[in-house]
Scaffold this motif. Structure first.
Motif, PDB file in Angstrom:
ATOM      1  N   ASP A  33       1.401   3.625  -2.066  1.00 53.87           N
ATOM      2  CA  ASP A  33       0.842   4.886  -2.556  1.00 53.87           C
ATOM      3  C   ASP A  33       0.135   5.675  -1.460  1.00 53.87           C
ATOM      4  OD1 ASP A  33       1.816   4.058  -4.990  1.00 53.87           O
ATOM      5  OD2 ASP A  33      -0.120   3.339  -5.721  1.00 53.87           O
ATOM      6  N   ARG A  34      -0.299   4.999  -0.408  1.00 51.68           N
ATOM      7  CA  ARG A  34      -0.978   5.658   0.693  1.00 51.68           C
ATOM      8  C   ARG A  34      -0.171   5.615   1.993  1.00 51.68           C
ATOM      9  NH1 ARG A  34      -4.264   3.565  -2.790  1.00 51.68           N
ATOM     10  NH2 ARG A  34      -4.019   1.451  -2.052  1.00 51.68           N
ATOM     11  N   ALA A  35       1.077   5.208   1.906  1.00 53.14           N
ATOM     12  CA  ALA A  35       1.907   5.081   3.108  1.00 53.14           C
ATOM     13  C   ALA A  35       2.268   6.456   3.667  1.00 53.14           C
ATOM     14  CB  ALA A  35       3.166   4.296   2.799  1.00 53.14           C
ATOM     15  N   THR A  36       2.057   6.610   4.959  1.00 54.91           N
ATOM     16  CA  THR A  36       2.415   7.856   5.629  1.00 54.91           C
ATOM     17  C   THR A  36       3.930   7.902   5.845  1.00 54.91           C
ATOM     18  OG1 THR A  36       2.206   6.850   7.812  1.00 54.91           O
ATOM     19  CG2 THR A  36       0.206   7.864   6.865  1.00 54.91           C
ATOM     20  N   ALA A  37       4.420   9.057   6.209  1.00 57.53           N
ATOM     21  CA  ALA A  37       5.846   9.195   6.522  1.00 57.53           C
ATOM     22  C   ALA A  37       6.223   8.268   7.676  1.00 57.53           C
ATOM     23  CB  ALA A  37       6.160  10.646   6.873  1.00 57.53           C
ATOM     24  N   THR A  38       5.326   8.105   8.633  1.00 57.54           N
ATOM     25  CA  THR A  38       5.587   7.217   9.772  1.00 57.54           C
ATOM     26  C   THR A  38       5.704   5.766   9.322  1.00 57.54           C
ATOM     27  OG1 THR A  38       4.399   8.723  11.241  1.00 57.54           O
ATOM     28  CG2 THR A  38       4.676   6.453  12.011  1.00 57.54           C
ATOM     29  N   LYS A  39       4.804   5.357   8.440  1.00 53.98           N
ATOM     30  CA  LYS A  39       4.834   3.982   7.936  1.00 53.98           C
ATOM     31  C   LYS A  39       6.102   3.744   7.104  1.00 53.98           C
ATOM     32  CE  LYS A  39       2.074   0.538   5.485  1.00 53.98           C
ATOM     33  NZ  LYS A  39       0.824   0.253   4.748  1.00 53.98           N
ATOM     34  N   ARG A  40       6.484   4.725   6.323  1.00 46.82           N
ATOM     35  CA  ARG A  40       7.708   4.588   5.514  1.00 46.82           C
ATOM     36  C   ARG A  40       8.941   4.486   6.411  1.00 46.82           C
ATOM     37  NH1 ARG A  40       6.999   8.236   0.053  1.00 46.82           N
ATOM     38  NH2 ARG A  40       4.865   7.593  -0.380  1.00 46.82           N
ATOM     39  N   GLN A  41       8.988   5.318   7.440  1.00 46.76           N
ATOM     40  CA  GLN A  41      10.133   5.265   8.358  1.00 46.76           C
ATOM     41  C   GLN A  41      10.164   3.935   9.095  1.00 46.76           C
ATOM     42  OE1 GLN A  41      12.751   7.508   8.625  1.00 46.76           O
ATOM     43  NE2 GLN A  41      13.571   5.739   9.732  1.00 46.76           N
TER      44      GLN A  41
ATOM     45  N   ASP B 251       0.832  -1.205   0.000  1.00 46.70           N
ATOM     46  CA  ASP B 251       0.000   0.000   0.000  1.00 46.70           C
ATOM     47  C   ASP B 251       0.871   1.260   0.000  1.00 46.70           C
ATOM     48  OD1 ASP B 251      -2.567   0.871  -0.282  1.00 46.70           O
ATOM     49  OD2 ASP B 251      -3.148   0.580   1.808  1.00 46.70           O
TER      50      ASP B 251
END
Length: 196
Positions: free
Chosen positions: A175-183, A173
């Motif tokens: 395309d909808r990943a937040t900066a927190t999720k990416r980190q 997901d």
């Protein structure tokens, strides 16, 4: 361990590039030697040539068009692939990397009895994929059957080496990943690679 880390994304500011940087740092901090092969930056041509295809069963097979990359692969102990999944598959440049570099006499040899191939990448003890997909987990796994994992593990890994350490770390997901999720994913990559 000497790791060939292959990045397949055209944008320097991409999340895939951030994953590759994180992976390089974590591996170096753990004492591994890292050879970064950025396919776009090195202007790798993914197109299998007419000569390469027509000579596919020649012994020896002519890898002169990709000889420098073949040398880098042959001295590696591990291979880490960093790429996005587009249309539930590899980016074209990474598929071309497999087509041209994982060639007869390099990744495998043809069984003279026909039909089977014999693994030749016995130097590779580890094959990891660090990837992202725009689709949610359920769509990749339940609907599509996780095709990239199947191709890597059942096809490329098993046909080119035996008994290697295979792992795939995916951020779904994207395309909808937040900066927190990416980190959190970068932290997961760092932790996993630090333990190799």
């Amino acid at each position: 361990m000497r790791i060939l880390l292959v990045l397949a994304h055209p944008l320097n500011e991409s999340f895939a590039a951030a994953v590759a940087r994180t992976a390089c740092e974590a591996l170096a901090e753990a004492g591994h030697a890292v050879d970064l092969l950025d396919l776009y930056a090195e202007e790798f041509d993914p197109c299998l040539t007419k000569a390469e295809r027509s000579g596919y069963f020649d012994i020896p097979y002519d890898t002169s068009g990709v000889s420098k990359i073949v040398e880098r692969l042959k001295v590696a102990d591990g291979l880490i692939l960093v790429f996005p999944q587009w249309w539930f598959n590899f980016p074209a440049i990474l598929k071309g990397f497999f087509d041209r570099v994982f060639a007869p006499g390099v990744a495998f040899s043809h069984d003279t009895a026909g039909g089977r191939i014999v693994p030749q990448l016995t130097n590779i003890k580890l094959l990891w994929a660090l990837t992202t997909t725009g689709s949610p987990w359920w769509l990749v796994h339940l609907y599509m059957g996780n095709p990239v994992r199947r191709l890597l593990k059942r096809g490329i890994a098993n046909f080119c080496s035996r008994g290697l350490n295979f792992r795939m770390l995916s951020l779904h997901d994207m395309d909808r990943a937040t900066a927190t999720k990416r980190q959190a994913h970068l932290d997961r990559v760092r932790k996993a690679l630090s333990a190799i």
